[in-house]
Design a protein around this motif. Structure first.
Motif, PDB file in Angstrom:
ATOM      1  N   LEU A 138      73.020 -12.466  82.047  1.00 20.48           N
ATOM      2  CA  LEU A 138      71.655 -12.871  82.396  1.00 20.48           C
ATOM      3  C   LEU A 138      70.964 -13.606  81.250  1.00 20.48           C
ATOM      4  O   LEU A 138      70.227 -14.563  81.485  1.00 20.48           O
ATOM      5  CB  LEU A 138      70.826 -11.652  82.807  1.00 20.48           C
ATOM      6  CG  LEU A 138      71.124 -11.072  84.188  1.00 20.48           C
ATOM      7  CD1 LEU A 138      70.285  -9.824  84.422  1.00 20.48           C
ATOM      8  CD2 LEU A 138      70.844 -12.108  85.269  1.00 20.48           C
ATOM      9  N   THR A 139      71.204 -13.176  80.049  1.00 24.50           N
ATOM     10  CA  THR A 139      70.569 -13.830  78.905  1.00 24.50           C
ATOM     11  C   THR A 139      70.954 -15.304  78.865  1.00 24.50           C
ATOM     12  O   THR A 139      70.104 -16.176  78.672  1.00 24.50           O
ATOM     13  CB  THR A 139      70.981 -13.131  77.595  1.00 24.50           C
ATOM     14  OG1 THR A 139      70.612 -11.756  77.684  1.00 24.50           O
ATOM     15  CG2 THR A 139      70.310 -13.763  76.397  1.00 24.50           C
ATOM     16  N   GLU A 140      72.219 -15.575  79.059  1.00 23.23           N
ATOM     17  CA  GLU A 140      72.711 -16.953  79.030  1.00 23.23           C
ATOM     18  C   GLU A 140      72.139 -17.770  80.194  1.00 23.23           C
ATOM     19  O   GLU A 140      71.699 -18.907  80.018  1.00 23.23           O
ATOM     20  CB  GLU A 140      74.238 -16.930  79.110  1.00 23.23           C
ATOM     21  CG  GLU A 140      74.895 -18.254  78.793  1.00 23.23           C
ATOM     22  CD  GLU A 140      76.405 -18.087  78.740  1.00 23.23           C
ATOM     23  OE1 GLU A 140      77.066 -18.604  79.664  1.00 23.23           O
ATOM     24  OE2 GLU A 140      76.890 -17.439  77.793  1.00 23.23           O
ATOM     25  N   ILE A 141      72.127 -17.181  81.388  1.00 22.22           N
ATOM     26  CA  ILE A 141      71.588 -17.892  82.554  1.00 22.22           C
ATOM     27  C   ILE A 141      70.120 -18.218  82.342  1.00 22.22           C
ATOM     28  O   ILE A 141      69.672 -19.338  82.598  1.00 22.22           O
ATOM     29  CB  ILE A 141      71.779 -17.056  83.842  1.00 22.22           C
ATOM     30  CG1 ILE A 141      73.257 -16.936  84.195  1.00 22.22           C
ATOM     31  CG2 ILE A 141      71.013 -17.674  85.010  1.00 22.22           C
ATOM     32  CD1 ILE A 141      73.550 -15.950  85.327  1.00 22.22           C
ATOM     33  N   LEU A 142      69.365 -17.241  81.851  1.00 21.48           N
ATOM     34  CA  LEU A 142      67.927 -17.448  81.659  1.00 21.48           C
ATOM     35  C   LEU A 142      67.643 -18.425  80.523  1.00 21.48           C
ATOM     36  O   LEU A 142      66.664 -19.174  80.576  1.00 21.48           O
ATOM     37  CB  LEU A 142      67.227 -16.113  81.417  1.00 21.48           C
ATOM     38  CG  LEU A 142      67.254 -15.150  82.608  1.00 21.48           C
ATOM     39  CD1 LEU A 142      66.674 -13.805  82.217  1.00 21.48           C
ATOM     40  CD2 LEU A 142      66.528 -15.736  83.804  1.00 21.48           C
ATOM     41  N   ALA A 143      68.488 -18.431  79.515  1.00 25.39           N
ATOM     42  CA  ALA A 143      68.286 -19.359  78.399  1.00 25.39           C
ATOM     43  C   ALA A 143      68.454 -20.805  78.856  1.00 25.39           C
ATOM     44  O   ALA A 143      67.819 -21.712  78.312  1.00 25.39           O
ATOM     45  CB  ALA A 143      69.267 -19.042  77.274  1.00 25.39           C
TER      46      ALA A 143
END
Length: 187
Positions: free
Chosen positions: A15-20
């Motif tokens: 999720l961190t990567e997707i949101l970034a």
């Protein structure tokens, strides 16, 4: 835009990567949560279907075992009546039913494994959804993505207690405490 094509995509997503990479993290997270909720609903249906299949096969095995007993009783009756040929036929039928049971038992094991796999996947989906919801709540509170990521990995302030999970955590915590006490005594 669909983020997930399979349930395993939800479990393994970062999720961190997707949101970034998202232009609008808030909207992206809401879409992700919606897709996760749909995935969980599908997983619940699959779990129920797998459990129903497992139970159906179990009932069929039980019925076939009753048939084995029936054919044994028939063979006894035919032998008591000096009808050895009919007793042989009864025992042949019993043997056929036992072969069927062996096949059904293999199907039952496969059905149980499928149900267990789906249950594990369902729990992982629930955990990932809880993570996404915590992140969305953090974004609503005005925190940035870094703070949201920290909040997502921190224990929930008001977790919804599932007594079984809470009990497991209590047992694990007690074991860790005993381990630490043992280590401190050894030093």
């Amino acid at each position: 835009m669909a983020f997930f094509s399979r349930l395993t995509d939800i479990v393994t997503c970062n999720l961190t990567e997707i949101l970034a990479q998202a232009a609008d993290p808030h909207a992206t997270l809401e879409q992700i949560i919606h897709e996760m909720e749909q995935g969980i609903a599908g997983a619940q249906r699959s779990m129920k279907s797998a459990a129903d299949s497992e139970a159906r096969i179990r009932r069929e095995i039980d019925e076939q075992r009753r048939q084995v007993e029936y054919w044994i009783a028939q063979a006894r009756e035919h032998l008591a009546a000096n009808q050895e040929q009919l007793a042989r036929i009864d025992l042949l039928r019993k043997h056929e039913v036992e072969n069927l049971i062996a096949g059904l038992e293999m199907q039952h094991k496969a059905a149980a494994a499928t149900r267990e796999h789906l249950t594990t996947t369902f729990r992982a989906l629930e955990a990932r959804l809880a993570d996404a919801r915590r992140r969305l709540a953090a974004l609503h509170a005005g925190e940035d993505l870094v703070a949201a990521d920290v909040a997502a990995h921190a224990p929930a302030a008001n977790p919804t207690p599932a007594s079984r999970v809470t009990d497991v955590i209590d047992v694990e915590l007690a074991a860790l405490k005993r381990e630490l006490e043992h280590q401190s005594r050894s030093v």
